[in-house]
Write a protein that holds these residues in place. Structure first.
Motif, PDB file in Angstrom:
ATOM      1  N   ALA A 200      59.584  40.759 -28.060  1.00  0.00           N
ATOM      2  CA  ALA A 200      59.008  39.485 -27.626  1.00  0.00           C
ATOM      3  C   ALA A 200      57.631  39.282 -28.215  1.00  0.00           C
ATOM      4  CB  ALA A 200      58.930  39.452 -26.105  1.00  0.00           C
ATOM      5  N   THR A 201      57.204  38.020 -28.231  1.00  0.00           N
ATOM      6  CA  THR A 201      55.828  37.678 -28.604  1.00  0.00           C
ATOM      7  C   THR A 201      55.177  36.995 -27.404  1.00  0.00           C
ATOM      8  OG1 THR A 201      56.579  35.540 -29.436  1.00  0.00           O
ATOM      9  CG2 THR A 201      56.368  37.324 -31.040  1.00  0.00           C
ATOM     10  N   SER A 202      53.840  37.075 -27.367  1.00  0.00           N
ATOM     11  CA  SER A 202      53.116  36.377 -26.297  1.00  0.00           C
ATOM     12  C   SER A 202      51.696  36.125 -26.750  1.00  0.00           C
ATOM     13  CB  SER A 202      53.101  37.218 -25.012  1.00  0.00           C
ATOM     14  OG  SER A 202      52.150  38.245 -25.104  1.00  0.00           O
ATOM     15  N   GLY A 203      50.979  35.321 -25.974  1.00  0.00           N
ATOM     16  CA  GLY A 203      49.539  35.187 -26.209  1.00  0.00           C
ATOM     17  C   GLY A 203      49.136  34.066 -27.137  1.00  0.00           C
ATOM     18  N   LEU A 210      52.782  37.545 -21.260  1.00  0.00           N
ATOM     19  CA  LEU A 210      53.874  36.708 -20.767  1.00  0.00           C
ATOM     20  C   LEU A 210      54.633  36.158 -21.982  1.00  0.00           C
ATOM     21  CD1 LEU A 210      55.075  35.609 -18.146  1.00  0.00           C
ATOM     22  CD2 LEU A 210      53.501  33.681 -18.305  1.00  0.00           C
ATOM     23  N   GLU A 211      55.932  36.419 -22.034  1.00  0.00           N
ATOM     24  CA  GLU A 211      56.703  36.168 -23.252  1.00  0.00           C
ATOM     25  C   GLU A 211      56.835  34.672 -23.576  1.00  0.00           C
ATOM     26  OE1 GLU A 211      57.559  38.110 -20.716  1.00  0.00           O
ATOM     27  OE2 GLU A 211      57.656  40.119 -21.562  1.00  0.00           O
ATOM     28  N   GLU A 212      56.531  34.313 -24.815  1.00  0.00           N
ATOM     29  CA  GLU A 212      56.748  32.928 -25.278  1.00  0.00           C
ATOM     30  C   GLU A 212      57.859  32.862 -26.328  1.00  0.00           C
ATOM     31  OE1 GLU A 212      52.862  32.063 -26.629  1.00  0.00           O
ATOM     32  OE2 GLU A 212      53.054  33.185 -28.507  1.00  0.00           O
ATOM     33  N   GLY A 213      58.160  34.001 -26.958  1.00  0.00           N
ATOM     34  CA  GLY A 213      59.252  34.075 -27.925  1.00  0.00           C
ATOM     35  C   GLY A 213      60.024  35.361 -27.675  1.00  0.00           C
ATOM     36  N   LEU A 214      61.345  35.282 -27.760  1.00  0.00           N
ATOM     37  CA  LEU A 214      62.167  36.468 -27.494  1.00  0.00           C
ATOM     38  C   LEU A 214      63.302  36.511 -28.490  1.00  0.00           C
ATOM     39  CD1 LEU A 214      62.685  38.722 -25.147  1.00  0.00           C
ATOM     40  CD2 LEU A 214      64.569  37.206 -24.526  1.00  0.00           C
ATOM     41  N   MET A 215      63.494  37.682 -29.094  1.00  0.00           N
ATOM     42  CA  MET A 215      64.697  37.918 -29.894  1.00  0.00           C
ATOM     43  C   MET A 215      65.409  39.107 -29.270  1.00  0.00           C
ATOM     44  SD  MET A 215      63.879  37.258 -33.844  1.00  0.00           S
ATOM     45  CE  MET A 215      63.750  35.584 -34.457  1.00  0.00           C
ATOM     46  N   ALA A 216      66.664  38.882 -28.905  1.00  0.00           N
ATOM     47  CA  ALA A 216      67.402  39.923 -28.203  1.00  0.00           C
ATOM     48  C   ALA A 216      68.773  40.103 -28.817  1.00  0.00           C
ATOM     49  CB  ALA A 216      67.556  39.529 -26.725  1.00  0.00           C
ATOM     50  N   ALA A 312      70.141  39.287 -13.815  1.00  0.00           N
ATOM     51  CA  ALA A 312      70.152  40.735 -14.106  1.00  0.00           C
ATOM     52  C   ALA A 312      69.960  40.972 -15.595  1.00  0.00           C
ATOM     53  CB  ALA A 312      71.475  41.350 -13.646  1.00  0.00           C
ATOM     54  N   THR A 313      70.621  40.168 -16.416  1.00  0.00           N
ATOM     55  CA  THR A 313      70.518  40.362 -17.869  1.00  0.00           C
ATOM     56  C   THR A 313      69.134  39.937 -18.367  1.00  0.00           C
ATOM     57  OG1 THR A 313      72.882  39.934 -17.979  1.00  0.00           O
ATOM     58  CG2 THR A 313      71.704  39.964 -20.063  1.00  0.00           C
ATOM     59  N   ALA A 314      68.589  38.876 -17.769  1.00  0.00           N
ATOM     60  CA  ALA A 314      67.245  38.438 -18.170  1.00  0.00           C
ATOM     61  C   ALA A 314      66.205  39.489 -17.785  1.00  0.00           C
ATOM     62  CB  ALA A 314      66.921  37.099 -17.532  1.00  0.00           C
ATOM     63  N   LEU A 315      66.350  40.074 -16.616  1.00  0.00           N
ATOM     64  CA  LEU A 315      65.397  41.127 -16.222  1.00  0.00           C
ATOM     65  C   LEU A 315      65.551  42.349 -17.137  1.00  0.00           C
ATOM     66  CD1 LEU A 315      65.632  40.837 -12.327  1.00  0.00           C
ATOM     67  CD2 LEU A 315      63.715  40.121 -13.778  1.00  0.00           C
ATOM     68  N   ALA A 316      66.791  42.613 -17.555  1.00  0.00           N
ATOM     69  CA  ALA A 316      67.020  43.729 -18.487  1.00  0.00           C
ATOM     70  C   ALA A 316      66.358  43.433 -19.834  1.00  0.00           C
ATOM     71  CB  ALA A 316      68.519  43.963 -18.668  1.00  0.00           C
ATOM     72  N   ALA A 317      66.433  42.180 -20.289  1.00  0.00           N
ATOM     73  CA  ALA A 317      65.801  41.810 -21.563  1.00  0.00           C
ATOM     74  C   ALA A 317      64.282  41.914 -21.451  1.00  0.00           C
ATOM     75  CB  ALA A 317      66.199  40.397 -21.966  1.00  0.00           C
ATOM     76  N   GLN A 318      63.757  41.516 -20.310  1.00  0.00           N
ATOM     77  CA  GLN A 318      62.309  41.629 -20.085  1.00  0.00           C
ATOM     78  C   GLN A 318      61.892  43.111 -20.151  1.00  0.00           C
ATOM     79  OE1 GLN A 318      60.688  40.914 -15.998  1.00  0.00           O
ATOM     80  NE2 GLN A 318      59.696  39.179 -17.012  1.00  0.00           N
ATOM     81  N   GLN A 319      62.664  43.938 -19.485  1.00  0.00           N
ATOM     82  CA  GLN A 319      62.372  45.385 -19.493  1.00  0.00           C
ATOM     83  C   GLN A 319      62.502  45.948 -20.911  1.00  0.00           C
ATOM     84  OE1 GLN A 319      64.925  47.540 -16.765  1.00  0.00           O
ATOM     85  NE2 GLN A 319      64.265  49.531 -17.596  1.00  0.00           N
ATOM     86  N   ALA A 320      63.545  45.506 -21.614  1.00  0.00           N
ATOM     87  CA  ALA A 320      63.782  46.013 -22.975  1.00  0.00           C
ATOM     88  C   ALA A 320      62.629  45.626 -23.901  1.00  0.00           C
ATOM     89  CB  ALA A 320      65.099  45.462 -23.517  1.00  0.00           C
TER      90      ALA A 320
END
Ligand code: NDP
Length: 331
Positions: A200-203, A210-216, A312-320
């Motif tokens: 993820a990217t942030s800032g 706090l994530e503004e971009g996510l590649m999963a 659940a999957t979003a929280l897993a992505a956040q953790q990842a």
């Protein structure tokens, strides 16, 4: 007529849901609840809603109230859902269902115990476009799905650049947009996420951290691998979904949106064909399915269980993304 109480004088209610309820023909908006009396009164006046409340219990006691639509900020969804369920009201709640799986479970259980319907407003599975993609996959048109890509990077509209960018509990782009992608992919693939890897990217637009971009990458239990890209800060990006199977590929362009738009192509041996889609307002469909479920006819488009699995999957992505580790979901 189904009597609705809007909980939250929100943008999504303003832009989509008041109209979606009124378009049913057999539904009416009875009242709006806001923490701010003036904001609630202004909202009610703008939309010709007869009553506004600052107290949820008082609103739940409004004569003729059958259902609530909760579109407050995410940290409020759990307590308001449980309060409405205890008052015997059916609940259509916005995503993300809650901030933790424990809270989401309490919402699902609380509504079941109260005997009320819980639906989650994951709008994308109501899109005719996504319905068509699912139909094609189920009909075997592309064989066994092997890979997928979700392009969902866009430009957070100016008027939404508030709590999403600075409140840690908003969950940034992961709980705001990725959560929709997961729901859509579960719907399209009829499969469950098993593992998630993410960066993820942030800032830039958000506060740091706090994530503004996510590649999963999501690994599904049917073996499919799906790349997902979400962003608040990608102003000129195109949206779409691609599903690549053993016999063909579906590309749906412009479909990761609130609007009933987009095109679908199916590519197999011999070339590509355009697949026609009869578009309809996604939110009108969401409310229609929910009201049918209230009458005992089927399920809401997205159930509490669907909301919990997306969370659940979003929280897993956040953790990842935060730990730089591949995260495995509980079975
Ligand atoms: P908003 O920021 O517009 O509204 C959220 C809350 O913020 C409102 O309930 C309101 O509180 C408060 N608020 C609204 N306007 C103002 C203001 N001018 N100043 C201060 N506070 C204000 O959020 P969204 O409508 O974008 O999102 C609400 C929920 O809906 C979220 O959970 C979000 O994830 C979800 N959502 C879902 C979408 C979908 O397509 N499924 C699309 C967009 C959002 P109060 O009620 O107290 O007046």
């Amino acid at each position: 007529k189904t009597g609705w109480i809007l909980v939250g004088a929100s943008t999504v209610a303003r832009e989509w849901m008041v109209d979606a309820i009124r378009q049913q023909g057999d539904a009416e908006v009875l009242a709006v609840v806001s923490r701010d009396a003036a904001r609630g009164a202004a909202f009610a006046e703008q939309f010709g809603i007869a009553a506004s409340y600052t107290d949820l219990d008082a609103a739940l006691a409004h004569p003729g109230a059958d259902a609530v639509y909760i579109s407050t900020t995410n940290e409020l969804h759990m307590a308001q859902t449980l309060q409405a369920a205890r008052a015997g009201k059916h609940v259509l709640c916005e995503k993300p269902l809650a901030l933790s799986l424990e809270d989401a479970r309490r919402m699902v259980d609380g509504c079941a115990e109260a005997g009320v319907v819980l639906g989650i407003n994951h709008h994308l599975r109501n899109a005719a476009s996504h319905g068509k993609v699912r139909e094609l996959i189920r009909a075997g048109e592309i064989g066994q799905p092997l890979y997928g890509r979700v392009l969902h990077a866009n430009n957070l509209p100016q008027h939404l650049r508030g709590w999403r960018l600075d409140a840690p509990e908003s969950g940034g782009v992961t709980l705001d947009m990725f959560v929709h992608d997961v729901d859509t992919l579960r719907f399209l693939l009829d499969a469950e996420p098993r593992h998630v890897t993410a960066c993820a990217t942030s800032g830039g637009m958000t506060v740091a951290g706090l994530e503004e971009g996510l590649m999963a990458v999501i690994e599904f239990d049917n073996g499919a691998l799906v790349q997902v890209h979400d962003a608040f800060n990608a102003p000129h990006s195109l949206s779409g979904v691609e599903i690549i199977g053993t016999k063909g590929t579906i590309f749906a362009t412009g479909v990761m949106t609130q609007r009933p738009v987009g095109t679908i192509s199916l590519t197999r041996d011999g070339g590509s064909i355009d697949i026609p889609v009869e578009h309809e307002n996604l939110y009108v469909r969401s409310v229609r399915a929910f009201q049918r479920a209230m009458r005992g006819e089927g399920q809401p488009a997205a159930t509490g269980d669907d909301g919990m699995r997306a969370l659940a999957t979003a929280l897993a992505a956040q953790q990842a993304s935060r730990s730089h580790q591949r995260v495995t979901l509980a079975g």
